[in-house]
Design an enzyme around this catalytic site. Structure first.
Site, PDB file in Angstrom:
ATOM      1  N   ASP A  14      -4.252  15.077   8.018  1.00  0.00           N
ATOM      2  CA  ASP A  14      -3.115  14.967   7.105  1.00  0.00           C
ATOM      3  C   ASP A  14      -1.983  14.276   7.864  1.00  0.00           C
ATOM      4  O   ASP A  14      -1.462  14.810   8.842  1.00  0.00           O
ATOM      5  CB  ASP A  14      -2.699  16.382   6.683  1.00  0.00           C
ATOM      6  CG  ASP A  14      -1.455  16.401   5.810  1.00  0.00           C
ATOM      7  OD1 ASP A  14      -0.868  15.322   5.549  1.00  0.00           O
ATOM      8  OD2 ASP A  14      -1.071  17.506   5.386  1.00  0.00           O
ATOM      9  N   GLY A  36      -0.357  12.058  -3.791  1.00  0.00           N
ATOM     10  CA  GLY A  36      -1.078  11.572  -2.614  1.00  0.00           C
ATOM     11  C   GLY A  36      -0.306  11.765  -1.322  1.00  0.00           C
ATOM     12  O   GLY A  36       0.320  12.799  -1.092  1.00  0.00           O
ATOM     13  N   VAL A  37      -0.341  10.753  -0.460  1.00  0.00           N
ATOM     14  CA  VAL A  37       0.359  10.810   0.833  1.00  0.00           C
ATOM     15  C   VAL A  37       1.852  11.035   0.611  1.00  0.00           C
ATOM     16  O   VAL A  37       2.492  11.805   1.341  1.00  0.00           O
ATOM     17  CB  VAL A  37       0.217   9.465   1.582  1.00  0.00           C
ATOM     18  CG1 VAL A  37       0.863   9.549   2.943  1.00  0.00           C
ATOM     19  CG2 VAL A  37      -1.216   9.071   1.742  1.00  0.00           C
ATOM     20  N   ASP A  38       2.396  10.343  -0.349  1.00  0.00           N
ATOM     21  CA  ASP A  38       3.827  10.416  -0.656  1.00  0.00           C
ATOM     22  C   ASP A  38       4.245  11.868  -0.919  1.00  0.00           C
ATOM     23  O   ASP A  38       5.221  12.378  -0.336  1.00  0.00           O
ATOM     24  CB  ASP A  38       4.060   9.542  -1.902  1.00  0.00           C
ATOM     25  CG  ASP A  38       5.501   9.091  -2.058  1.00  0.00           C
ATOM     26  OD1 ASP A  38       6.317   9.386  -1.168  1.00  0.00           O
ATOM     27  OD2 ASP A  38       5.804   8.442  -3.082  1.00  0.00           O
ATOM     28  N   SER A 121      -2.607   1.939  -0.428  1.00  0.00           N
ATOM     29  CA  SER A 121      -3.119   1.393  -1.704  1.00  0.00           C
ATOM     30  C   SER A 121      -4.527   1.839  -2.099  1.00  0.00           C
ATOM     31  O   SER A 121      -4.992   1.475  -3.181  1.00  0.00           O
ATOM     32  CB  SER A 121      -3.107  -0.148  -1.725  1.00  0.00           C
ATOM     33  OG  SER A 121      -1.810  -0.637  -2.003  1.00  0.00           O
ATOM     34  N   THR A 122      -5.214   2.617  -1.243  1.00  0.00           N
ATOM     35  CA  THR A 122      -6.624   2.912  -1.552  1.00  0.00           C
ATOM     36  C   THR A 122      -6.835   4.175  -2.385  1.00  0.00           C
ATOM     37  O   THR A 122      -7.963   4.540  -2.687  1.00  0.00           O
ATOM     38  CB  THR A 122      -7.471   3.043  -0.263  1.00  0.00           C
ATOM     39  OG1 THR A 122      -7.017   4.202   0.461  1.00  0.00           O
ATOM     40  CG2 THR A 122      -7.353   1.810   0.603  1.00  0.00           C
ATOM     41  N   TYR A 125      -3.548   3.586  -6.193  1.00  0.00           N
ATOM     42  CA  TYR A 125      -3.387   2.153  -6.473  1.00  0.00           C
ATOM     43  C   TYR A 125      -4.704   1.379  -6.517  1.00  0.00           C
ATOM     44  O   TYR A 125      -4.709   0.187  -6.833  1.00  0.00           O
ATOM     45  CB  TYR A 125      -2.407   1.525  -5.477  1.00  0.00           C
ATOM     46  CG  TYR A 125      -0.947   1.793  -5.814  1.00  0.00           C
ATOM     47  CD1 TYR A 125      -0.583   2.559  -6.912  1.00  0.00           C
ATOM     48  CD2 TYR A 125       0.079   1.262  -5.033  1.00  0.00           C
ATOM     49  CE1 TYR A 125       0.747   2.807  -7.219  1.00  0.00           C
ATOM     50  CE2 TYR A 125       1.425   1.494  -5.345  1.00  0.00           C
ATOM     51  CZ  TYR A 125       1.742   2.270  -6.434  1.00  0.00           C
ATOM     52  OH  TYR A 125       3.070   2.497  -6.747  1.00  0.00           O
TER      53      TYR A 125
HETATM   54  N1  AR6 Z   1      -2.751  12.179   4.798  1.00  0.00           N
HETATM   55  C1  AR6 Z   1      -3.473  11.053   4.973  1.00  0.00           C
HETATM   56  N2  AR6 Z   1      -4.060  10.377   3.971  1.00  0.00           N
HETATM   57  C2  AR6 Z   1      -3.911  10.879   2.718  1.00  0.00           C
HETATM   58  C3  AR6 Z   1      -3.154  12.059   2.444  1.00  0.00           C
HETATM   59  C4  AR6 Z   1      -2.560  12.712   3.563  1.00  0.00           C
HETATM   60  N3  AR6 Z   1      -1.843  13.821   3.400  1.00  0.00           N
HETATM   61  N4  AR6 Z   1      -3.172  12.265   1.100  1.00  0.00           N
HETATM   62  C5  AR6 Z   1      -3.911  11.276   0.559  1.00  0.00           C
HETATM   63  N5  AR6 Z   1      -4.372  10.443   1.522  1.00  0.00           N
HETATM   64  P1  AR6 Z   1      -2.337   7.374  -2.218  1.00  0.00           P
HETATM   65  P2  AR6 Z   1      -1.645   4.580  -2.845  1.00  0.00           P
HETATM   66  C6  AR6 Z   1      -5.176   9.193   1.397  1.00  0.00           C
HETATM   67  O1  AR6 Z   1      -2.759   7.614  -3.619  1.00  0.00           O
HETATM   68  O2  AR6 Z   1      -3.022   4.281  -3.264  1.00  0.00           O
HETATM   69  C7  AR6 Z   1       1.724   7.968  -4.905  1.00  0.00           C
HETATM   70  O3  AR6 Z   1       1.901   8.727  -6.052  1.00  0.00           O
HETATM   71  C8  AR6 Z   1      -5.899   8.980   0.100  1.00  0.00           C
HETATM   72  O4  AR6 Z   1      -7.147   9.628   0.132  1.00  0.00           O
HETATM   73  O5  AR6 Z   1      -1.530   8.414  -1.529  1.00  0.00           O
HETATM   74  O6  AR6 Z   1      -0.916   3.598  -1.964  1.00  0.00           O
HETATM   75  C9  AR6 Z   1       2.891   7.043  -4.626  1.00  0.00           C
HETATM   76  O7  AR6 Z   1       4.147   7.597  -5.042  1.00  0.00           O
HETATM   77  C10 AR6 Z   1      -6.049   7.463   0.079  1.00  0.00           C
HETATM   78  O8  AR6 Z   1      -7.159   7.047   0.871  1.00  0.00           O
HETATM   79  O9  AR6 Z   1      -1.486   5.994  -2.076  1.00  0.00           O
HETATM   80  C11 AR6 Z   1       2.546   5.818  -5.410  1.00  0.00           C
HETATM   81  O10 AR6 Z   1       2.930   5.944  -6.778  1.00  0.00           O
HETATM   82  C12 AR6 Z   1      -4.804   6.966   0.761  1.00  0.00           C
HETATM   83  O11 AR6 Z   1      -4.254   8.104   1.449  1.00  0.00           O
HETATM   84  C13 AR6 Z   1       1.040   5.764  -5.307  1.00  0.00           C
HETATM   85  O12 AR6 Z   1       0.602   7.097  -5.097  1.00  0.00           O
HETATM   86  C14 AR6 Z   1      -3.720   6.379  -0.157  1.00  0.00           C
HETATM   87  O13 AR6 Z   1      -3.670   7.105  -1.381  1.00  0.00           O
HETATM   88  C15 AR6 Z   1       0.593   4.936  -4.130  1.00  0.00           C
HETATM   89  O14 AR6 Z   1      -0.798   4.795  -4.174  1.00  0.00           O
END
Ligand code: AR6
Length: 176
Positions: A14, A36-38, A121-122, A125
């Site tokens: 994480d 997600g990460v955000d 983005s994975t 997005y």
């Molecule tokens: N630590 C590391 N990786 C993670 C975590 C974590 N805690 N949580 C998820 N991932 P995403 P995006 C992985 O959706 O595609 C948000 O709502 C996840 O499995 O977080 O850039 C933002 O506000 C995936 O492989 O980001 C935007 O609206 C990767 O991180 C939108 O999502 C990215 O997934 C951005 O979408």
């Protein structure tokens, strides 16, 4: 393995819990939080992070903005906005590369020596993972060649499958 390749590694976990100087957030253009990460980063950092984000006026796709880390172990959060996948013909590859490049430029400007990236983005997005991983590793590799102060870059993978893919791509990059 070249010196440059030794500066890059992939870890599973994480990103919000990592102890590095800067972590990268895969944000959206509002910079006002999301899933997600955000979501994980905002929850771990606490409400002051959102307060600072409100002052930034959003962020363009492919660009990045830096804030303090507040409750995180990381001193800084670098928020970047990845492209939404639209099939690959809308400049997504170049925009994703730009995210990695801009984050490293901001890190260097703030004397950051260690930084961690999620797979931008994975998730929500929809960017295809293998294609995004090639772009992430190639871009970071090329940029840190010109940024000697950045000594450690970690790719933080949220599953074992993602970790295996990053390790495969990193192993190929060792010969560059
Ligand atoms: N630590 C590391 N990786 C993670 C975590 C974590 N805690 N949580 C998820 N991932 P995403 P995006 C992985 O959706 O595609 C948000 O709502 C996840 O499995 O977080 O850039 C933002 O506000 C995936 O492989 O980001 C935007 O609206 C990767 O991180 C939108 O999502 C990215 O997934 C951005 O979408």
């Amino acid at each position: 393995m070249t010196g440059q390749a030794m500066r890059l590694s992939a870890v599973e976990g994480d990103i919000a819990r990592l102890s590095v100087e800067a972590i990268v957030n895969a944000a959206n253009a509002s910079l006002l939080g999301g899933g997600g990460v955000d979501g994980a980063i905002h929850r771990a950092a606490g409400p002051q992070l959102l307060e600072e984000c409100r002052t930034l006026g959003g962020c363009a796709t492919g660009d990045a903005k830096l804030t303090a880390g507040y409750g995180l172990q990381a001193r800084y959060v670098i928020h970047t906005v990845g492209p939404v996948w639209q099939g690959g013909t809308a400049g997504e590859d170049a925009l994703l590369a730009s995210c990695y490049r801009r984050c490293l430029e901001l890190a260097a400007a703030h004397a950051v020596t260690s930084i961690a990236f999620p797979a931008i983005s994975t998730g929500a997005y929809g960017f295809p993972l293998a294609r995004a991983t090639d772009i992430a590793v190639a871009t970071v590799s090329a940029v840190i060649a010109t940024q000697p102060a950045i000594t450690r870059v970690q790719f933080v993978c949220f599953s074992r499958e993602v970790l295996a893919l990053y390790r495969q791509v990193l192993a190929r990059t060792d010969h560059d």
